[in-house]
Design an enzyme around this catalytic site. Sequence first.
Site, PDB file in Angstrom:
ATOM      1  N   LYS A   1     -97.641   9.723 -60.907  1.00  0.00           N
ATOM      2  CA  LYS A   1     -97.909  10.691 -61.976  1.00  0.00           C
ATOM      3  C   LYS A   1     -98.148  12.089 -61.389  1.00  0.00           C
ATOM      4  O   LYS A   1     -97.730  13.086 -61.963  1.00  0.00           O
ATOM      5  CB  LYS A   1     -99.130  10.272 -62.808  1.00  0.00           C
TER       6      LYS A   1
ATOM      7  N   TYR B   1     -99.634   4.209 -59.065  1.00  0.00           N
ATOM      8  CA  TYR B   1     -99.407   4.730 -60.417  1.00  0.00           C
ATOM      9  C   TYR B   1     -99.774   6.213 -60.476  1.00  0.00           C
ATOM     10  O   TYR B   1     -98.976   7.058 -60.869  1.00  0.00           O
ATOM     11  CB  TYR B   1    -100.223   3.954 -61.456  1.00  0.00           C
TER      12      TYR B   1
HETATM   13  C1  LIG Z   1    -104.753   5.778 -62.646  1.00  0.00           C
HETATM   14  O1  LIG Z   1    -104.722   6.314 -63.920  1.00  0.00           O
HETATM   15  C2  LIG Z   1    -104.898   5.410 -64.968  1.00  0.00           C
HETATM   16  C3  LIG Z   1    -104.786   6.155 -66.243  1.00  0.00           C
HETATM   17  O2  LIG Z   1    -105.723   7.189 -66.312  1.00  0.00           O
HETATM   18  C4  LIG Z   1    -106.191   4.654 -64.838  1.00  0.00           C
HETATM   19  O3  LIG Z   1    -106.300   3.664 -65.829  1.00  0.00           O
HETATM   20  C5  LIG Z   1    -106.259   4.048 -63.491  1.00  0.00           C
HETATM   21  O4  LIG Z   1    -107.499   3.446 -63.316  1.00  0.00           O
HETATM   22  C6  LIG Z   1    -106.064   5.114 -62.453  1.00  0.00           C
HETATM   23  N1  LIG Z   1    -106.221   4.620 -61.128  1.00  0.00           N
HETATM   24  C7  LIG Z   1    -107.145   5.123 -60.358  1.00  0.00           C
HETATM   25  C8  LIG Z   1    -107.208   4.542 -59.032  1.00  0.00           C
HETATM   26  O5  LIG Z   1    -107.868   6.007 -60.726  1.00  0.00           O
END
Ligand SMILES: *[C@@H]1O[C@H](CO)[C@@H](O)[C@H](O)[C@H]1NC(C)=O
Length: 371
Positions: free
Chosen positions: A155, A151
């Site tokens: 981004k 994800y």
């Molecule tokens: C990626 O970003 C989302 C939104 O900020 C967050 O909820 C998620 O934990 C993030 N993943 C990591 C591995 O930081």
Amino acid sequence: MTSSAPNKTPIASCLVVGGCGFLGGAIVNSLLQKHPKCRITAADIRLTNQLADSNVKYVTVDITDLSSITSVIENAKPEVVIHTASPVHGLGKEIYMKVNVDGTKNVVKACEATGVKVMVYTSSAGVVFDGSPLINVDETEPFPIIPYDSYNESKAIAETFALEANGSNGMLTTALRPAGIFGPGDRQLVPGFINVVKNGQTQWQLGNNTNLFDFTYIDNLAIAHVLAASVLLHQHATTGVSDPSVDQKKRLDGTPIFVTNGQPVYFWDFAKAIWCHYGVYNAGSIVLPRSGGLVIAGLAEIFSKLMGREPGLTRFRVKFSCAHRYFDIRKAKDLLGYEPEVSLTEGLRRCIEWFKAEEEKTAAAAASEKQ
Ligand SMILES: *[C@@H]1O[C@H](CO)[C@@H](O)[C@H](O)[C@H]1NC(C)=O
Ligand SMILES: *[C@@H]1O[C@H](CO)[C@@H](O)[C@H](O)[C@H]1NC(C)=O
Ligand SMILES: *[C@@H]1O[C@H](CO)[C@@H](O)[C@H](O)[C@H]1NC(C)=O
């Protein structure tokens, strides 16, 4: 000492891509409040949660299709595009790459081709996360060399694309990086904590709760988007093209900005604040140390895999709830004139009120069906 507020230009027309979503809907509301003369087009793949306001027009769009987003922009002719469409977490890599990366490329291309003046992209604070603590991190923090999850990888790629488009065909761009978005309509963060109450698991606390965490109330983030658009529009009208007399450090164009509530709190304090609204006052009486949590989560993952189920506790969740994650938002304050208007406490109160009203509606609907 407060620095002088940045100059802003009223927004005459704006397209919000993802305008029916959790954040997109809040941005439409903020635009209506802060720029009452603005002609707003809200575009989304499915038109839900529509407001009845003559200043807002709703249209469907599929950003994975360049011709779809191009024709939406050609018809709406906005001077500003705010691109906030993104799939929820927990889906596969393929969908993130398709919507976040390819979709953002299409939005950017369509903006460049149609002479849009300003584009604001909603990125994520997660783009700089590599598994290690994020302690008062600012925008100089680089992307991780090895992406931590798909994800945030998608981004980061999309953000890079959006920022590199700055200057192309005279367009100015910026990317906002929110952390821990919550509020009425939230389908991810707060519902996760409410489920812990429903499952009767509030007695567990992972780690010693010394880790600070950032959260962001939805309306504050929406306002930050509107501020960013309005500041960039002013730069476009005045020093939009390279002006050596403008201090580059004070320029928003082509740069990312972290946005949070500016009130880091201990992770479990946030959870406990939510649980208090549900009558749970003795949460976290059993503390599971991080190391023990990791072992148990590892076993749970293996066991669930064998049983073909989703594990309730994962190593990711353990690491997540024990990690420091907070950001320095001075740049947002200086360059956008951003001040979080709604505090965490007030934001949570509004959010829980909304969830309780929704639960009542669902219960009433179920009751009337039975009759
Ligand atoms: C990626 O970003 C989302 C939104 O900020 C967050 O909820 C998620 O934990 C993030 N993943 C990591 C591995 O930081
Ligand atoms: C963004 O584009 C403008 C207009 O071309 C340019 O003046 C400015 O330097 C760019 N910003 C960055 C950070 O490259
Ligand atoms: C809390 O736990 C972390 C490891 O997760 C450890 O580094 C830290 O020293 C602990 N702090 C206290 C006050 O126990």
